[in-house]
Design a protein around this motif. Structure first.
Motif, PDB file in Angstrom:
ATOM      1  N   GLN A 120      23.154  35.229  29.182  1.00  0.00           N
ATOM      2  CA  GLN A 120      22.788  34.389  28.024  1.00  0.00           C
ATOM      3  C   GLN A 120      23.590  34.807  26.786  1.00  0.00           C
ATOM      4  N   GLY A 136      11.503  35.798  23.869  1.00  0.00           N
ATOM      5  CA  GLY A 136      11.144  34.459  23.405  1.00  0.00           C
ATOM      6  C   GLY A 136      11.047  34.356  21.898  1.00  0.00           C
ATOM      7  N   ASP A 168      11.470  25.944  11.291  1.00  0.00           N
ATOM      8  CA  ASP A 168      11.592  24.473  11.259  1.00  0.00           C
ATOM      9  C   ASP A 168      10.400  23.772  11.904  1.00  0.00           C
ATOM     10  N   GLN A 198      17.776  25.096  16.403  1.00  0.00           N
ATOM     11  CA  GLN A 198      18.356  25.714  17.587  1.00  0.00           C
ATOM     12  C   GLN A 198      19.878  25.810  17.537  1.00  0.00           C
ATOM     13  N   LYS A 247      15.498  36.168  19.595  1.00  0.00           N
ATOM     14  CA  LYS A 247      16.403  37.280  19.270  1.00  0.00           C
ATOM     15  C   LYS A 247      17.853  36.948  19.613  1.00  0.00           C
ATOM     16  N   THR A 248      18.084  36.530  20.865  1.00  0.00           N
ATOM     17  CA  THR A 248      19.463  36.273  21.296  1.00  0.00           C
ATOM     18  C   THR A 248      20.082  35.144  20.466  1.00  0.00           C
ATOM     19  N   THR A 249      19.296  34.099  20.260  1.00  0.00           N
ATOM     20  CA  THR A 249      19.789  32.979  19.451  1.00  0.00           C
ATOM     21  C   THR A 249      20.120  33.464  18.032  1.00  0.00           C
TER      22      THR A 249
HETATM   23  P1  GDP Z   1      14.821  35.903  23.000  1.00  0.00           P
HETATM   24  O1  GDP Z   1      14.100  35.980  24.305  1.00  0.00           O
HETATM   25  O2  GDP Z   1      14.086  36.606  21.933  1.00  0.00           O
HETATM   26  O3  GDP Z   1      16.232  36.312  23.075  1.00  0.00           O
HETATM   27  O4  GDP Z   1      14.765  34.367  22.569  1.00  0.00           O
HETATM   28  P2  GDP Z   1      15.880  33.229  22.650  1.00  0.00           P
HETATM   29  O5  GDP Z   1      16.972  33.500  21.684  1.00  0.00           O
HETATM   30  O6  GDP Z   1      16.266  33.026  24.064  1.00  0.00           O
HETATM   31  O7  GDP Z   1      15.062  31.980  22.097  1.00  0.00           O
HETATM   32  C1  GDP Z   1      13.912  31.480  22.719  1.00  0.00           C
HETATM   33  C2  GDP Z   1      13.822  29.990  22.432  1.00  0.00           C
HETATM   34  O8  GDP Z   1      13.579  29.781  21.056  1.00  0.00           O
HETATM   35  C3  GDP Z   1      15.095  29.221  22.773  1.00  0.00           C
HETATM   36  O9  GDP Z   1      14.748  27.994  23.354  1.00  0.00           O
HETATM   37  C4  GDP Z   1      15.735  28.996  21.400  1.00  0.00           C
HETATM   38  O10 GDP Z   1      16.537  27.840  21.367  1.00  0.00           O
HETATM   39  C5  GDP Z   1      14.517  28.842  20.547  1.00  0.00           C
HETATM   40  N1  GDP Z   1      14.777  29.197  19.137  1.00  0.00           N
HETATM   41  C6  GDP Z   1      15.309  30.334  18.642  1.00  0.00           C
HETATM   42  N2  GDP Z   1      15.357  30.289  17.287  1.00  0.00           N
HETATM   43  C7  GDP Z   1      14.856  29.074  16.920  1.00  0.00           C
HETATM   44  C8  GDP Z   1      14.636  28.433  15.631  1.00  0.00           C
HETATM   45  O11 GDP Z   1      14.893  28.955  14.554  1.00  0.00           O
HETATM   46  N3  GDP Z   1      14.076  27.186  15.674  1.00  0.00           N
HETATM   47  C9  GDP Z   1      13.758  26.563  16.847  1.00  0.00           C
HETATM   48  N4  GDP Z   1      13.205  25.350  16.768  1.00  0.00           N
HETATM   49  N5  GDP Z   1      13.937  27.149  18.046  1.00  0.00           N
HETATM   50  C10 GDP Z   1      14.489  28.381  18.090  1.00  0.00           C
END
Ligand code: GDP
Length: 375
Positions: free
Chosen positions: A226, A190, A329, A355, A193-195
């Motif tokens: 994902q 959450g 943001d 996002q 990371k992936t994003t």
């Molecule tokens: P992971 O579990 O670490 O891989 O996390 P994800 O990449 O799945 O991101 C978790 C949530 O955070 C998703 O809904 C993304 O769209 C959101 N997210 C990631 N980076 C950002 C950001 O810089 N700004 C915003 N507002 N949301 C983000």
């Protein structure tokens, strides 16, 4: 963005500037009169009460003045011809503290203590807040400044302090020596990371580089799909194994693929949670041992607040080379950015500011501090 932190810093600037202004006002309005009154007291020390009554500004140190006069009179018994100058010197020393333009530690101590509390409210860790307080004390105490320049001086002191916390040598991501350069991304589920991996890939591609993804989070259901989705959209090859497979082996295969195809960067996603934190760290350590990545990048959700420092410490057991802060943001506090950098002394590569793929900003400490202190 960082509205709360900005507001807290602004409040401190105003408060310290006001202290300066007050000192100046007193120095200007009563300076001359005080000089004359000291002469008067030195001539006739018995009149001290009467004289103090005429200058309200010195009342806070009235008891001390009387005490010093008593001592000076006793001392002067041995040298009666110097009586006047002995008393004068003694009184001047005390009074100077009140009517002098220079700031003393006592003048700004309450303001700086309030700043520490305010910074903590904006998610700055205690050690970092204390460090900023010490920096300000060092640069402001004893300073004499020109009228009208108070705010400028305080803002500058704050700027230098924030920069000294944030300025660690930046990594030139586009000129890493090895090919492929292996980037392993760590961070809790959450955190974004992936994003962030997808955003980095987009940024690298736009800068003329090629990438391959390693789906090394083999623990969380749907994590491979994902990353696969991002890979498809960005036109990046995804190297994957089955769920439950050894993540170190996935990264290894991705590196082999990159070598064979002449790809510039391997971007490895990793698990953000396994059975225990210890298992997680052991798994990450194995990935690092086997693949010797060029950069170990920690992804932190900036909304994590004060826990961010705990996370940084935990992942630093593997070793962290750089940090990405996400969700900036939607973050009003922003203090975690200061605390984590202060703790790790490692550069922030990017800020995640939304996002979409393009919502990734290269971190520039100067610009960041400039924005924070914009009033
Ligand atoms: P992971 O579990 O670490 O891989 O996390 P994800 O990449 O799945 O991101 C978790 C949530 O955070 C998703 O809904 C993304 O769209 C959101 N997210 C990631 N980076 C950002 C950001 O810089 N700004 C915003 N507002 N949301 C983000």
């Amino acid at each position: 963005m960082f509205g709360i932190l900005k507001k807290k810093l602004k409040k401190a600037v105003e408060a310290v500037s006001k202290r300066f202004e007050r000192k100046e006002r007193i120095a200007k309005s009563v300076g001359k009169e005080v000089e004359e009154r000291i002469e008067e007291v030195a001539e006739k020390p018995e009149k001290v009460e009467e004289v103090i009554e005429k200058i309200p500004e010195v009342k806070p140190v009235a008891e001390e003045i009387k005490e010093k006069i008593k001592e000076a009179v006793e001392e002067a018994e041995r040298k009666p011809e110097e009586k006047k100058s002995i008393i004068k010197r003694a009184v001047e020393r005390v009074v100077k503290r009140v009517v002098e333009r220079r700031l003393t530690a006592a003048d700004i101590e309450p303001v700086l203590n309030e700043l520490v509390t305010d910074l903590i409210e904006a998610d700055v860790a205690l050690e970092t807040a204390e460090r900023i307080k010490e920096d300000l004390e060092k640069s402001l105490v004893g300073r004499e400044i020109k009228r009208g320049k108070e705010r400028e001086l305080v803002i500058d002191a704050l700027k230098q302090s924030l920069l000294s916390v944030l300025c660690v040598p930046q990594i030139e991501l586009l000129s890493l020596e090895k090919k492929p350069a292996v980037l392993v991304f760590f961070g809790f589920n959450g955190s974004g990371k992936t994003t962030s991996i997808a955003k980095c890939a987009k940024w690298l591609i736009e800068n003329g580089k090629s990438c391959v993804f390693a789906a090394a989070d083999t623990f969380r259901a749907a994590s491979i799909e994902q990353l696969g989705e991002h890979a498809k959209r960005l036109g990046v090859k995804l190297i994957k194994h089955k769920y439950g497979a050894d993540p170190a082996a996935v990264v290894y295969d991705a590196v082999e693929h990159a070598k064979a195809k002449g790809i510039d960067y391997v971007l490895a996603d990793t698990a953000g949670r396994v059975h225990t934190n210890k298992d997680l760290i052991d798994e990450m350590k194995k990935i690092v041992r086997v693949n010797k990545p060029d950069l170990r990048i920690l992804v932190i959700d900036s909304l994590t607040g004060n826990d961010a420092v705990m996370q940084a410490r935990m992942f630093d057991e593997i070793g962290v080379d750089a940090v990405i802060f996400t969700k900036v943001d939607v973050n009003e506090k922003g203090g975690a950015i200061l605390s984590v950098t202060h703790e790790l002394k490692k550069p922030i590569l990017f800020l995640g500011i939304g996002q979409r793929y393009e919502d990734l900003e290269r971190f520039d400490a100067e610009k960041f501090v400039e924005k924070l202190l914009q009033v």
